[in-house]
Design a protein around this motif. Structure first.
Motif, short mmCIF file in Angstrom:
data_model
loop_
_atom_site.label_atom_id
_atom_site.label_comp_id
_atom_site.label_asym_id
_atom_site.label_seq_id
_atom_site.Cartn_x
_atom_site.Cartn_y
_atom_site.Cartn_z
N LEU A 206 5.76 -0.35 5.93
CA LEU A 206 5.68 -2.32 6.00
C LEU A 206 4.55 -2.30 5.36
O LEU A 206 3.42 -1.56 5.82
CB LEU A 206 5.91 -2.21 7.56
N LEU A 207 4.51 -3.27 4.39
CA LEU A 207 2.95 -3.68 4.32
C LEU A 207 3.02 -5.41 3.79
O LEU A 207 4.00 -5.84 4.54
CB LEU A 207 3.34 -3.64 2.86
N MET A 208 1.97 -5.85 4.41
CA MET A 208 1.54 -7.05 4.10
C MET A 208 0.70 -7.69 2.87
O MET A 208 -0.24 -7.32 2.17
CB MET A 208 0.28 -7.56 5.53
N ARG A 209 1.99 -8.43 1.59
CA ARG A 209 1.40 -8.89 1.14
C ARG A 209 0.43 -9.58 1.19
O ARG A 209 0.09 -10.78 2.21
CB ARG A 209 2.43 -9.59 0.21
N ARG A 210 -0.51 -10.03 0.32
CA ARG A 210 -1.66 -11.32 0.44
C ARG A 210 -2.25 -11.14 -0.66
O ARG A 210 -1.66 -11.06 -2.15
CB ARG A 210 -2.94 -10.25 0.45
N TYR B 17 -0.11 -14.77 3.66
CA TYR B 17 0.12 -13.43 4.14
C TYR B 17 1.82 -13.25 4.02
O TYR B 17 2.25 -14.31 4.93
CB TYR B 17 -0.23 -13.41 5.21
N SER B 18 2.17 -12.65 4.14
CA SER B 18 3.91 -12.17 4.34
C SER B 18 4.34 -10.34 3.97
O SER B 18 4.25 -9.52 2.47
CB SER B 18 4.93 -12.06 2.41
N PRO B 19 4.84 -10.43 5.18
CA PRO B 19 4.64 -8.72 5.89
C PRO B 19 6.57 -8.74 5.17
O PRO B 19 7.46 -9.32 4.77
CB PRO B 19 5.03 -9.00 6.73
N GLU B 20 6.55 -7.91 4.13
CA GLU B 20 7.41 -7.38 3.61
C GLU B 20 7.77 -5.30 3.73
O GLU B 20 6.55 -4.57 3.12
CB GLU B 20 7.87 -7.60 2.33
N TRP B 21 9.08 -4.76 3.45
CA TRP B 21 9.57 -4.11 3.71
C TRP B 21 9.13 -3.67 1.98
O TRP B 21 10.28 -4.03 1.42
CB TRP B 21 10.98 -3.36 3.81
N VAL B 22 8.55 -1.93 2.02
CA VAL B 22 9.07 -2.06 0.23
C VAL B 22 9.26 -0.18 0.13
O VAL B 22 8.76 1.11 0.92
CB VAL B 22 7.50 -2.07 -0.46
N LEU C 31 9.87 3.50 -1.07
CA LEU C 31 9.06 4.02 -1.43
C LEU C 31 9.06 4.65 -3.29
O LEU C 31 8.01 4.28 -3.96
CB LEU C 31 8.75 5.62 -0.87
N HIS C 32 10.09 4.06 -3.70
CA HIS C 32 10.32 4.52 -5.06
C HIS C 32 9.12 3.64 -5.85
O HIS C 32 9.31 3.27 -6.93
CB HIS C 32 12.12 4.57 -5.51
N ARG C 33 9.06 1.65 -5.26
CA ARG C 33 8.45 0.94 -6.08
C ARG C 33 7.21 1.12 -5.87
O ARG C 33 6.63 0.10 -5.38
CB ARG C 33 10.08 -0.32 -5.50
N LEU C 34 6.96 2.03 -4.83
CA LEU C 34 5.35 1.89 -4.42
C LEU C 34 3.98 1.69 -5.87
O LEU C 34 3.17 1.02 -5.42
CB LEU C 34 4.65 2.84 -3.45
N ASP C 35 4.47 2.11 -6.52
CA ASP C 35 3.57 2.30 -7.93
C ASP C 35 3.02 1.29 -8.44
O ASP C 35 2.34 0.12 -9.11
CB ASP C 35 3.95 3.32 -8.76
N GLU C 36 4.81 -0.69 -8.40
CA GLU C 36 4.40 -1.86 -8.41
C GLU C 36 3.29 -2.39 -7.51
O GLU C 36 3.66 -3.95 -7.89
CB GLU C 36 6.16 -1.98 -8.73
N VAL C 37 3.09 -1.78 -6.65
CA VAL C 37 2.43 -2.57 -6.30
C VAL C 37 1.02 -2.17 -5.71
O VAL C 37 0.77 -1.28 -6.01
CB VAL C 37 2.63 -2.36 -4.01
N ASN C 38 0.50 -3.53 -5.77
CA ASN C 38 -1.24 -3.75 -6.03
C ASN C 38 -1.71 -2.87 -4.51
O ASN C 38 -2.46 -3.92 -3.75
CB ASN C 38 -2.03 -4.67 -6.54
N LEU C 39 -1.13 -1.45 -3.63
CA LEU C 39 -1.92 -1.56 -3.14
C LEU C 39 -3.30 -0.92 -2.75
O LEU C 39 -3.92 -0.37 -3.42
CB LEU C 39 -1.41 -0.65 -2.13
N VAL C 40 -3.92 -1.53 -1.44
CA VAL C 40 -5.63 -1.33 -1.33
C VAL C 40 -5.82 -1.18 0.12
O VAL C 40 -5.13 -1.70 0.78
CB VAL C 40 -6.20 -2.70 -1.35
N PRO C 41 -6.12 -0.27 -0.05
CA PRO C 41 -7.43 0.64 -1.03
C PRO C 41 -6.73 1.77 -1.05
O PRO C 41 -5.59 2.03 -0.96
CB PRO C 41 -8.35 1.53 0.01
N GLU C 42 -6.51 1.66 -2.89
CA GLU C 42 -6.00 2.85 -4.04
C GLU C 42 -5.55 4.55 -2.69
O GLU C 42 -4.51 4.69 -3.49
CB GLU C 42 -6.65 3.07 -5.21
#
Length: 134
Positions: free
Chosen positions: A17-21, A103-108, A110-121
């Motif tokens: 679960l990630l919070m898209r921003r 703000y948009s919570p969504e399920w991502v 794991l095999h797509r994790l590199d497609e997301v600008n996740l911070v902190p890296e």
């Protein structure tokens, strides 16, 4: 230094679960979390933040990382859902949500994790490792 508590939550489809921003023209994702208030423990703050941000009551399983990031001491916890329906919660994020501060919570997956600008890296590897442990 400000103290924060962050939740790491997986579902049974191998998603996190990630919070898209979107803020100030920047698009990124974070793990749900926020500031530790008053006499709260980091674990208590994690559970409160998950409810406020993504409308899920969670059990805090264990702390998996403490990280100093941009002047914050961040406590990362593995969590498990107890109840609720995942959506943007009624906390400050829901109140501040706008076209400019989104703000948009969504399920991502794991095999797509590199497609997301996740911070902190630095947490990307931890999330992947924990998801693979299952």
């Amino acid at each position: 230094m400000r103290a924060r508590a962050v939740g790491i939550l997986f579902n049974n489809q191998n998603e996190v679960l990630l919070m898209r921003r979107r803020k100030e023209g920047r698009v990124y994702a974070t793990l749900p979390g926020g500031g530790i208030e008053g006499s709260e423990t980091p674990a208590e703050a994690c559970a409160r933040e998950m409810l406020e941000e993504v409308n899920l009551a969670v059990e805090v399983v264990r702390e998996v990382l403490t990280l100093d990031n941009l002047g914050n001491r961040e406590h990362y916890f593995l969590t498990r859902v107890l109840s609720g329906e995942m959506r943007l919660g009624d906390g400050p994020e829901g109140v501040r949500h706008s076209d400019e501060n989104w703000y948009s919570p969504e399920w991502v997956a794991l095999h797509r994790l590199d497609e997301v600008n996740l911070v902190p890296e630095g947490v990307r590897g931890l999330v992947r490792e924990m998801g693979e442990e299952g």
